[in-house]
Design an enzyme around this catalytic site. Structure first.
Site, PDB file in Angstrom:
ATOM      1  N   LYS A 115       0.820  -1.213   0.000  1.00 26.09           N
ATOM      2  CA  LYS A 115       0.000   0.000   0.000  1.00 26.09           C
ATOM      3  C   LYS A 115       0.855   1.264   0.000  1.00 26.09           C
ATOM      4  CE  LYS A 115      -4.130  -2.019   2.106  1.00 26.09           C
ATOM      5  NZ  LYS A 115      -3.702  -3.422   2.026  1.00 26.09           N
ATOM      6  N   GLU A 199      -2.727   6.373   8.727  1.00 25.23           N
ATOM      7  CA  GLU A 199      -3.383   7.404   7.939  1.00 25.23           C
ATOM      8  C   GLU A 199      -4.579   7.954   8.711  1.00 25.23           C
ATOM      9  OE1 GLU A 199      -4.381   5.388   4.300  1.00 25.23           O
ATOM     10  OE2 GLU A 199      -6.331   4.747   5.031  1.00 25.23           O
ATOM     11  N   HIS A 234     -14.810  -5.433   7.920  1.00 27.65           N
ATOM     12  CA  HIS A 234     -14.055  -4.800   6.831  1.00 27.65           C
ATOM     13  C   HIS A 234     -14.081  -5.625   5.542  1.00 27.65           C
ATOM     14  CE1 HIS A 234     -12.555  -1.756   9.579  1.00 27.65           C
ATOM     15  NE2 HIS A 234     -12.169  -2.711  10.398  1.00 27.65           N
ATOM     16  N   ARG A 291      -6.273  -8.100  -9.644  1.00 27.26           N
ATOM     17  CA  ARG A 291      -6.933  -9.372  -9.963  1.00 27.26           C
ATOM     18  C   ARG A 291      -8.391  -9.100 -10.287  1.00 27.26           C
ATOM     19  NH1 ARG A 291      -9.979  -9.545  -5.472  1.00 27.26           N
ATOM     20  NH2 ARG A 291      -9.039  -8.913  -3.490  1.00 27.26           N
TER      21      ARG A 291
END
Length: 480
Positions: A115, A199, A234, A291
């Site tokens: 990420k 973040e 999530h 993907r």
């Protein structure tokens, strides 16, 4: 491409086999011991056993899968999603053996798999990003300094992560050290990499993703967005296309941003760029999934494009058969992931035998399925049984069709998320389109499902008793 090996199982393996057969491509299935009688094994032209029930000794074993490809004469491998689909080392191994990998390059997978590296790669394109760290961090004191700078609440995320693993929301300073320790530990256990980053936590976000396709001839297009905000732990449970909140202008802006993300890493194939959309409709780059996505059918229905076929054609070196201006949205599609989970018990996996397993059908109803009646639901893999996708002229019609299709599912032997899907479809927040990723936390009430089940059971008992009385009355009639 003459023969395709599908390095996966369940409904996605079945899905890939169907497209390959339509293209006249022979198929090879691989299976673990517990999947011997699975539909994908029976549908493929040939099937090879690759080991024990656990993923590590079967679907995650690169050596076995490549050996089967060579022995069977397969000249291509499609990884599906999950398992080895985003493993750069696997993609590299496949291509080094002279076998076509139906997916992006190993380098694209590697860059977007981190990420932090993904954010650094796309930064040159002026794409909005959530404020946070630019490098992995393990020091709690340094993390505290950064957190104070960007402001609480913050989000700790595993750099190599996904599916909510290694992710922690921290509301206040006092919780940071302990939550960071847990996130690092979980990331190490899940991905073998404890790197995390911090973040700003975007409150009340919507999860919007954009489907992209890129060929080897320099063409990159987006196939619009999918709304994926209904999640538990999530992980997505309900997805739809298009999103009810995007204007045409915002849709185009996000689509172009997704194209820039794909071009930043020289992407080839089908991929998905994920964004967070805040309450003011500002969007931020989240990550890229290199993907096919579980929820790809909703895009197929609203665009009329076979994404698996296009993946295969791109891998064969063919040019995309359309341009951006040729693509248009038509109708509305909603997908419900049907998991073998108990929505009355915190969505815990439910294992057992599918004593009854009958699927709905009819106009606008599509079921991508990987099981059959009397099969056991194994404990070793993701508990998804199938995906129910409903397509109609507009969102209201699609919701009603979904409710009808859920009613026509017949599953006995395990608990499923079908009742949760019904709850979502009937909830005012979902029907109005005014919801975010906190839907389950804010609105979900297992008691509603429990009361509905009791009511239906009571009705069934009344009907049965009524039939019993009718039968008794008939039996008492004198002989003619």
């Amino acid at each position: 491409m003459k023969k395709l090996l599908i390095a996966n199982r369940g409904e996605i393996a079945v899905r890939i086999i169907h497209s390959a057969h339509k293209m006249g491509i022979a198929t090879v299935a691989v299976y673990s011991d517990v999947d011997r009688d699975a539909p994908h094994v029976q549908l493929a032209g040939e099937a090879w056993n690759i080991g024990g029930p656990d993923s590590a000794s079967s679907y995650l074993d690169m050596d076995k899968i490549i050996a089967v490809a060579k022995s069977s004469g397969a000249d291509a491998i499609h990884p599906g999603y999950g398992f080895l689909s985003e493993n750069a080392a696997f993609a590299e191994r496949v291509t080094s053996e002279g076998i076509i990998f139906v997916g992006p390059s190993p380098e694209s997978i590697r860059v977007m798999g981190s990420k932090l590296e993904a954010k650094a790669t796309v930064s040159a394109y002026d794409i909005p990003m959530v404020p946070g760290t630019e490098a992995a961090i393990t020091d709690a004191e340094a993390a505290m300094e950064i957190a104070r700078k960007i402001g609480f609440p913050i989000l700790i995320k595993a750099s190599a992560g996904g599916g909510g693993k290694g992710m922690r929301i921290v509301e206040k300073e006092g919780d940071l050290a302990s939550q960071m320790e847990r996130a690092i530990s979980e990331a190490k256990a899940a991905f073998g990499d404890g790197a995390v980053f911090i973040e700003k936590y975007v409150s009340s976000p919507r999860h919007i993703e954009v489907q992209v396709l890129a060929d080897t001839h320099g063409n990159t297009v987006h196939l619009f967005e999918r709304e994926c905000s209904i999640q538990r732990r999530h992980q997505k449970v309900v997805e739809e296309a298009p999103s009810s909140v995007l204007t045409p202008e915002l849709r185009e802006k996000m689509g172009q941003a997704a194209i820039h993300v794909a071009r930043s890493c020289n992407y080839v194939g089908a991929g998905t760029v994920e964004f967070l959309l805040d309450a003011s409709h500002n969007f931020y780059f989240l990550e890229m999934n290199t993907r096919l996505q579980v929820e790809h059918p909703v895009t197929e229905l609203v665009t009329g494009k076979d994404l698996v076929r296009l993946q295969i054609e791109i891998a064969m070196g063919q040019e995309l058969p359309f341009k951006q201006e040729d693509l248009a949205l038509k109708g509305h599609a909603i997908e419900l992931r049907v998991y073998a989970e108990d929505p009355l018990n915190n969505f815990l996996p439910s294992t057992g035998t599918l004593e009854t397993y009958q699927l709905p059908s009819g106009p606008g109803i599509r079921v991508d399925n990987g099981f059959k009646e009397k099969m056991k639901v194994p404990i070793y893999y993701d508990p998804m049984l199938s995906k129910l996708i409903c397509y109609a002229n507009d969102r209201t019609e699609a919701i009603q069709l979904m409710l009808k299709a859920i009613e026509n599912y017949r599953v006995e032997g395990v608990e499923t998320t079908l009742s949760f899907g019904s709850f979502v479809m009937q909830h005012p927040a979902f029907k109005s389109g005014e919801f975010d990723t906190h839907f389950v936390k804010q609105y979900y009430d297992p008691e509603v499902i429990a009361r509905t089940r009791e009511y239906k059971a009571h009705l069934a008992a009344l009907v049965a008793f009524s039939e019993y009385l009718k039968d008794r009355k008939i039996l008492r009639l004198p002989n003619a």
